[in-house]
Design a protein around this motif. Structure first.
Motif, PDB file in Angstrom:
ATOM      1  N   LEU A  13       0.825  -1.211   0.000  1.00 19.70           N
ATOM      2  CA  LEU A  13       0.000   0.000   0.000  1.00 19.70           C
ATOM      3  C   LEU A  13       0.860   1.261   0.000  1.00 19.70           C
ATOM      4  O   LEU A  13       0.454   2.295  -0.515  1.00 19.70           O
ATOM      5  N   VAL A  18      -3.348  -0.643  -4.582  1.00 16.76           N
ATOM      6  CA  VAL A  18      -4.755  -0.685  -4.182  1.00 16.76           C
ATOM      7  C   VAL A  18      -5.132  -2.152  -4.076  1.00 16.76           C
ATOM      8  O   VAL A  18      -4.995  -2.898  -5.042  1.00 16.76           O
ATOM      9  N   THR A  20      -7.949  -4.937  -3.721  1.00 19.84           N
ATOM     10  CA  THR A  20      -9.384  -5.173  -3.878  1.00 19.84           C
ATOM     11  C   THR A  20      -9.635  -6.666  -3.777  1.00 19.84           C
ATOM     12  O   THR A  20      -8.742  -7.480  -3.974  1.00 19.84           O
ATOM     13  N   ARG A  29     -12.149  -2.618  -0.970  1.00 19.74           N
ATOM     14  CA  ARG A  29     -11.043  -1.880  -1.571  1.00 19.74           C
ATOM     15  C   ARG A  29     -10.277  -1.193  -0.452  1.00 19.74           C
ATOM     16  O   ARG A  29     -10.873  -0.539   0.394  1.00 19.74           O
ATOM     17  N   VAL A  31      -6.786   1.306   0.302  1.00 19.30           N
ATOM     18  CA  VAL A  31      -5.787   2.157  -0.322  1.00 19.30           C
ATOM     19  C   VAL A  31      -5.198   3.087   0.739  1.00 19.30           C
ATOM     20  O   VAL A  31      -5.884   3.451   1.694  1.00 19.30           O
TER      21      VAL A  31
END
Length: 72
Positions: A13, A18, A20, A29, A31
């Motif tokens: 990260l 990202v 998912t 998700r 981030v």
């Protein structure tokens, strides 16, 4: 519930990754968000079947967690 080993490392990260995925009808998700040194993990979940971009905002739920191993 997701197991800790199923989630990418903070290093992933850190470099703009990202993450998912889906789990029992729920999509998610994760981030990195915020500015250094106040980074946090922005997490969003929503019901299947659509992807993040094709799901309306009212169906999404969000939470923020510290950008630490404990937050992960």
């Amino acid at each position: 519930m997701l197991d800790r080993e199923q989630i990418f490392s903070l290093n992933f990260l850190s470099y703009g990754g990202v993450e998912t995925g889906d789990h029992h009808g729920m999509r998610y998700r994760m981030v990195r968000a915020g500015e250094k040194p106040e980074y946090h993990i922005d997490v969003c979940v929503w019901p299947e079947p659509f992807c993040y971009d094709n799901t309306s905002e009212e169906k999404k739920q969000r939470a923020d967690f510290p950008f630490t191993e404990a937050g992960r």
